[in-house]
Motif scaffolding. Structure first.
Motif, PDB file in Angstrom:
ATOM      1  N   VAL A 166       0.843  -1.040  -0.028  1.00  0.00           N
ATOM      2  CA  VAL A 166       0.087   0.034  -0.009  1.00  0.00           C
ATOM      3  C   VAL A 166       0.841   1.212   0.133  1.00  0.00           C
ATOM      4  O   VAL A 166       1.618   1.349   0.998  1.00  0.00           O
ATOM      5  CB  VAL A 166      -1.004   0.036   1.286  1.00  0.00           C
ATOM      6  CG1 VAL A 166      -1.680   1.416   1.062  1.00  0.00           C
ATOM      7  CG2 VAL A 166      -1.890  -1.125   1.321  1.00  0.00           C
ATOM      8  N   ARG A 167       0.845   1.974  -1.165  1.00  0.00           N
ATOM      9  CA  ARG A 167       1.546   3.201  -1.052  1.00  0.00           C
ATOM     10  C   ARG A 167       0.804   4.343  -0.511  1.00  0.00           C
ATOM     11  O   ARG A 167      -0.132   4.483  -0.879  1.00  0.00           O
ATOM     12  CB  ARG A 167       2.041   3.417  -2.447  1.00  0.00           C
ATOM     13  CG  ARG A 167       2.868   2.104  -3.019  1.00  0.00           C
ATOM     14  CD  ARG A 167       4.201   2.130  -2.345  1.00  0.00           C
ATOM     15  NE  ARG A 167       4.691   0.933  -2.769  1.00  0.00           N
ATOM     16  CZ  ARG A 167       6.185   0.557  -2.494  1.00  0.00           C
ATOM     17  NH1 ARG A 167       6.568   1.228  -1.546  1.00  0.00           N
ATOM     18  NH2 ARG A 167       6.606  -0.524  -2.926  1.00  0.00           N
ATOM     19  N   GLU A 168       1.383   5.342  -0.311  1.00  0.00           N
ATOM     20  CA  GLU A 168       0.789   6.780   0.374  1.00  0.00           C
ATOM     21  C   GLU A 168       0.390   7.429  -1.005  1.00  0.00           C
ATOM     22  O   GLU A 168       1.070   7.550  -1.962  1.00  0.00           O
ATOM     23  CB  GLU A 168       1.911   7.598   1.014  1.00  0.00           C
ATOM     24  CG  GLU A 168       1.352   8.771   1.515  1.00  0.00           C
ATOM     25  CD  GLU A 168       2.438   9.601   2.436  1.00  0.00           C
ATOM     26  OE1 GLU A 168       2.194  10.633   3.036  1.00  0.00           O
ATOM     27  OE2 GLU A 168       3.615   9.060   2.560  1.00  0.00           O
ATOM     28  N   GLN A 169      -0.465   7.820  -0.920  1.00  0.00           N
ATOM     29  CA  GLN A 169      -1.517   8.636  -1.918  1.00  0.00           C
ATOM     30  C   GLN A 169      -1.194  10.066  -1.815  1.00  0.00           C
ATOM     31  O   GLN A 169      -1.346  10.743  -0.658  1.00  0.00           O
ATOM     32  CB  GLN A 169      -3.010   8.486  -1.670  1.00  0.00           C
ATOM     33  CG  GLN A 169      -3.518   7.054  -1.934  1.00  0.00           C
ATOM     34  CD  GLN A 169      -3.230   6.691  -3.409  1.00  0.00           C
ATOM     35  OE1 GLN A 169      -3.246   7.349  -4.473  1.00  0.00           O
ATOM     36  NE2 GLN A 169      -2.996   5.531  -3.488  1.00  0.00           N
ATOM     37  N   PRO A 170      -0.947  10.834  -2.705  1.00  0.00           N
ATOM     38  CA  PRO A 170      -0.423  12.234  -2.718  1.00  0.00           C
ATOM     39  C   PRO A 170      -1.654  13.040  -2.300  1.00  0.00           C
ATOM     40  O   PRO A 170      -2.920  12.618  -2.620  1.00  0.00           O
ATOM     41  CB  PRO A 170       0.093  12.500  -4.220  1.00  0.00           C
ATOM     42  CG  PRO A 170      -0.582  11.284  -4.840  1.00  0.00           C
ATOM     43  CD  PRO A 170      -0.762  10.371  -4.227  1.00  0.00           C
ATOM     44  N   THR A 171      -1.418  14.073  -1.564  1.00  0.00           N
ATOM     45  CA  THR A 171      -2.613  15.122  -1.552  1.00  0.00           C
ATOM     46  C   THR A 171      -3.380  15.385  -2.673  1.00  0.00           C
ATOM     47  O   THR A 171      -2.874  15.733  -3.797  1.00  0.00           O
ATOM     48  CB  THR A 171      -2.000  16.359  -1.019  1.00  0.00           C
ATOM     49  OG1 THR A 171      -1.288  15.962   0.433  1.00  0.00           O
ATOM     50  CG2 THR A 171      -3.144  17.293  -0.382  1.00  0.00           C
ATOM     51  N   GLY A 172      -4.756  15.524  -2.622  1.00  0.00           N
ATOM     52  CA  GLY A 172      -5.503  15.852  -3.763  1.00  0.00           C
ATOM     53  C   GLY A 172      -6.283  15.030  -4.553  1.00  0.00           C
ATOM     54  O   GLY A 172      -6.555  15.118  -5.576  1.00  0.00           O
ATOM     55  N   THR A 173      -5.821  13.560  -4.247  1.00  0.00           N
ATOM     56  CA  THR A 173      -6.256  12.570  -4.966  1.00  0.00           C
ATOM     57  C   THR A 173      -7.860  12.050  -4.545  1.00  0.00           C
ATOM     58  O   THR A 173      -8.341  11.043  -5.216  1.00  0.00           O
ATOM     59  CB  THR A 173      -5.580  11.279  -4.807  1.00  0.00           C
ATOM     60  OG1 THR A 173      -5.531  10.956  -3.317  1.00  0.00           O
ATOM     61  CG2 THR A 173      -4.042  11.521  -5.138  1.00  0.00           C
ATOM     62  N   ASP A 174      -8.467  12.880  -3.800  1.00  0.00           N
ATOM     63  CA  ASP A 174      -9.883  12.416  -3.725  1.00  0.00           C
ATOM     64  C   ASP A 174     -10.980  13.436  -4.449  1.00  0.00           C
ATOM     65  O   ASP A 174     -12.077  13.723  -4.135  1.00  0.00           O
ATOM     66  CB  ASP A 174     -10.284  13.056  -2.105  1.00  0.00           C
ATOM     67  CG  ASP A 174      -9.932  14.500  -1.754  1.00  0.00           C
ATOM     68  OD1 ASP A 174      -9.105  15.014  -2.613  1.00  0.00           O
ATOM     69  OD2 ASP A 174     -10.074  14.852  -0.550  1.00  0.00           O
ATOM     70  N   ASP A 175     -10.278  13.866  -5.610  1.00  0.00           N
ATOM     71  CA  ASP A 175     -10.982  14.585  -6.704  1.00  0.00           C
ATOM     72  C   ASP A 175     -12.228  13.637  -7.240  1.00  0.00           C
ATOM     73  O   ASP A 175     -11.999  12.382  -7.211  1.00  0.00           O
ATOM     74  CB  ASP A 175     -10.415  15.057  -8.003  1.00  0.00           C
ATOM     75  CG  ASP A 175      -9.241  15.959  -7.457  1.00  0.00           C
ATOM     76  OD1 ASP A 175      -9.486  16.438  -6.099  1.00  0.00           O
ATOM     77  OD2 ASP A 175      -8.114  16.176  -8.017  1.00  0.00           O
ATOM     78  N   LEU A 176     -13.358  14.099  -7.655  1.00  0.00           N
ATOM     79  CA  LEU A 176     -14.587  13.431  -7.753  1.00  0.00           C
ATOM     80  C   LEU A 176     -14.380  13.060  -9.424  1.00  0.00           C
ATOM     81  O   LEU A 176     -13.910  13.924 -10.168  1.00  0.00           O
ATOM     82  CB  LEU A 176     -15.689  14.075  -7.707  1.00  0.00           C
ATOM     83  CG  LEU A 176     -16.194  14.218  -6.226  1.00  0.00           C
ATOM     84  CD1 LEU A 176     -17.420  15.340  -6.058  1.00  0.00           C
ATOM     85  CD2 LEU A 176     -16.571  13.318  -5.451  1.00  0.00           C
ATOM     86  N   SER A 177     -14.995  11.731  -9.705  1.00  0.00           N
ATOM     87  CA  SER A 177     -14.905  11.345 -11.122  1.00  0.00           C
ATOM     88  C   SER A 177     -16.149  12.172 -11.682  1.00  0.00           C
ATOM     89  O   SER A 177     -16.995  12.501 -11.145  1.00  0.00           O
ATOM     90  CB  SER A 177     -15.063  10.008 -11.276  1.00  0.00           C
ATOM     91  OG  SER A 177     -16.262   9.291 -10.844  1.00  0.00           O
ATOM     92  N   PRO A 178     -16.399  12.146 -13.081  1.00  0.00           N
ATOM     93  CA  PRO A 178     -17.691  12.803 -13.632  1.00  0.00           C
ATOM     94  C   PRO A 178     -18.701  11.943 -13.057  1.00  0.00           C
ATOM     95  O   PRO A 178     -19.818  12.559 -12.718  1.00  0.00           O
ATOM     96  CB  PRO A 178     -17.355  12.426 -15.058  1.00  0.00           C
ATOM     97  CG  PRO A 178     -16.080  12.300 -15.249  1.00  0.00           C
ATOM     98  CD  PRO A 178     -15.429  11.896 -14.163  1.00  0.00           C
ATOM     99  N   GLU A 179     -19.011  10.361 -12.989  1.00  0.00           N
ATOM    100  CA  GLU A 179     -19.828   9.683 -12.427  1.00  0.00           C
ATOM    101  C   GLU A 179     -20.136  10.125 -11.015  1.00  0.00           C
ATOM    102  O   GLU A 179     -21.396  10.162 -10.539  1.00  0.00           O
ATOM    103  CB  GLU A 179     -19.404   8.235 -12.526  1.00  0.00           C
ATOM    104  CG  GLU A 179     -19.736   7.724 -14.048  1.00  0.00           C
ATOM    105  CD  GLU A 179     -20.999   8.071 -14.590  1.00  0.00           C
ATOM    106  OE1 GLU A 179     -21.965   7.991 -14.079  1.00  0.00           O
ATOM    107  OE2 GLU A 179     -20.916   8.416 -15.867  1.00  0.00           O
TER     108      GLU A 179
END
Length: 422
Positions: A159-172
């Protein structure tokens, strides 16, 4: 501990339970808070939102200090509860104390504060950040060590650390948010937002005016016929072609030649001087890209062509805007009804009607992933040109071909099957 009065121990135990409730509620409140509302408030100067946003920028450290504090007070409270039970009830109390203490902690330090925090995360997260921020500084070395060991273990597990801002919403996901906005967004605005999101799924062929319906100026035609067409046209821009709409040579803006039409004598060369070079659009271009292309090119009309350069139809800026805001044209020609309700509840539909327009008008769901018109849908389904009175069923829709002319279905009667099969 034996010399400490029971009253003091009880007081310490109550404080520890309250502290445990604080850490439990803080954890849930921080995780459950709406990140997008948080960003909005932080940008508008909300101090609590800014503190929480800064704490959430390093979730591992925040959870580290919360869990360190929670485990410390829980273990300390369990020790004091065991001492009190042993002092009051002896060995029997020591055996029963874990059960009673667990129930008390579940109710007052876990379930109740976490439920409250889940329902009102902002009411918990903003004030909690006032205490969590200095605690994060106070326990920084311990938090750093715990977070480092935890992240190292996660890396070993892949499990790699996710960079900040990866909680953006997809179009769906964004579409789901808009659908669930409820009364926060007016229904009309909600529909417009959804239409904007749907632009990337729709291409220019879905809404273009097909070549067979293009109204334009044949420069090789009689001049009087051309002038009569220009004077009676309900369109402000007309394509200019030679003999065939597949050979478009320009676009003529009628407002620019209005004075020219008032002169007693006009020649074709003057008309061609006022026409501008056509703007060509490749087939398959999504509407959201074409909207930007129109803006960059400063054009309002384009000629849709296929891979061989053959003209397929016309696409206008107005057509794209109507996909967003709905029909707003006052053009009498455009408002002619291709869908007519019959007395028996069926609909008489023109074969050239677009399937998207039928679906939008009748709230149906005819398949649109293939042909774009009703005629094309019928021909694809039958694999031949039908005769009048031919009936077919496509999904939940019953279709009866009423008129066939020039190798295409001119008119068809459509009816939706009811749930009982009729």
């Amino acid at each position: 501990m034996a010399d400490i009065p029971d009253a003091l121990l009880i007081g310490i135990l109550i404080v520890l339970i309250i502290a445990s409730a604080f850490f439990s509620g803080s954890e849930t409140g921080m995780v459950a808070i709406n990140r997008y509302r948080l960003r909005h408030l932080a940008r508008h100067g909300h101090r609590g939102a800014r503190r929480v946003e800064k704490l959430l920028s390093r979730t591992d450290r925040l959870l580290g200090v919360i869990l360190i504090g929670n485990n410390f007070v829980n273990n300390y409270a369990a020790t004091i509860a065991a001492l009190l039970a042993l002092a009051w009830f002896g060995n029997t109390g020591a055996a029963v104390a874990p059960i009673v203490f667990t129930i008390i902690m579940l109710i007052f330090a876990e379930v109740t504060p976490k439920t409250f925090a889940a329902r009102k995360p902002e009411s918990v997260a903003y004030p909690a950040s006032l205490l969590l921020k200095p605690l994060l500084v106070l326990f920084a070395p311990l938090v750093w060590a715990v977070s480092g060991l935890s992240n190292g273990l996660l890396r070993l597990l892949g499990v790699r650390e996710q960079p900040t801002g990866t909680d953006d919403l997809s179009p769906e996901e964004l579409r789901t948010v808009v659908n669930e906005a409820g009364g926060l967004i007016p229904k009309r605005h909600q529909k417009m937002l959804l239409n904007i999101l749907d632009l990337e799924k729709v291409t220019v062929e879905d809404i273009m005016i097909p070549r067979s319906e293009i109204i334009g100026i044949d420069i090789d035609a009689d001049l009087n016929d051309i002038l009569n067409l220009m004077r009676t046209s309900q369109h402000t821009r007309l394509p200019v072609y030679r003999s065939d709409p597949n050979n478009i040579i320009g676009i003529l803006h009628l407002r620019k030649v209005s004075r020219l039409l008032m002169r007693p004598e006009v020649n074709k060369a003057e008309l061609l001087q006022f026409s501008v070079e056509p703007y060509f659009v490749p087939e398959g271009t999504p509407l959201h890209k074409q909207l930007i292309n129109f803006q960059n090119a400063r054009r309002r009309q384009g000629v849709v062509v296929d891979e061989y350069g053959d003209v397929l139809g016309l696409i206008t800026l107005e057509d794209i805007l109507e996909e967003i805001v709905g029909e707003f044209t006052t053009d009498l020609a455009a408002s002619s009804q291709d869908i007519l309700l019959q007395e028996d509840g069926s609909y008489m539909v023109d074969g050239t009607a677009h399937l998207r327009e039928i679906n939008r008008s009748l709230h149906w769901s005819l398949p649109t992933d293939g042909p774009k018109t009703l005629n094309g849908l019928i021909l694809e389904h039958l694999q031949n040109i039908p005769e009048s009175s031919t009936s077919l069923r496509i999904e939940d829709y019953l279709i009866e071909v009423m008129q066939v002319k020039d190798n295409m279905v001119k008119t068809a009667r459509l009816r939706r099957r009811e749930a009982n099969g009729h």
